[in-house]
Each structure stands twice: as structure tokens, then as C-alpha cells.
Write an enzyme that holds these catalytic residues in place. Sequence first.
Site: not given
Length: 129
Positions: A57-58, A25, A73-75, A9
Site C-alpha cells: 500500500t502507500y 493506505s 481500506g481493503a488493507a 523498515k
Amino acid sequence: MNLTMLKGKIHRATVTQAALDYVGSITIDEDLLDAAGILEYEQVQIVDVENGNRFETYTIAGERSSGMICLNGAAARCVQVNDHVIIMCYCSIDSKEAAGHKPNVVFVDDKNGISRVTCYEKHGRLEDM
């Protein structure tokens, strides 16, 4: 029986960039990934402290010591630059291994530099590793 446990974390990192036109990502300073035990291309869950958004995501490794936390991107639509995010990675381990499992928890300063690496103990206490 296998259990899903917190593996690593990064706590309250500051978003430095949001790149909507990128493929996808989260780009994370490689020093932070290493300290948390998170691998490049590994799935992560992200929680935005300011707006409560939770998404997956990654990871992509960013430049070492750069402090980069960039949602791609979308994130990028789920956060704002300067938001604080909690980045969590999980692992699947058997119940015997889980009994002694302790995740890497990385605390960062206001520039996303590592200020402390700890592990969780019972009852929510933190103990230095």
C-alpha cells in the site's frame, strides 16, 4: 544495473487501528516515517507477524508521537488490531551505490515509540547508526 534494496523498515509495530471504510493506505506516526526514511505517499510492503499476510500500500503521515499504525481500506482486512507488522520500503539504486547502502531500521516499543534506530550489517548483525 539497478538493484532493489531495502531503504527503510519499521520492525514489529503494533496495529492500533483498522479502518475498513477509509479510501486506502496505512497511516503511520510521522516520527516513525522520518526515522525510517519513508516518505508520505511512498509505497510500502507490510508483513503481519501473526498471520503471515504480505501486501503493499502507500503511507499517510499520522500525528507525531501518537504511535498510530492504522491500516485503511481493503488493507484493514489483512490485519487485526494489536497484530505486529513489519513495514518495509525499498529503493532502486545502481550497483556501485548499493555496495555502501545501509537502510534505516526502526525498532519500536509496545506503544510504537522509537526504541532504537539501526542499520543492517553483513551476516544479519545490527549496528547502531
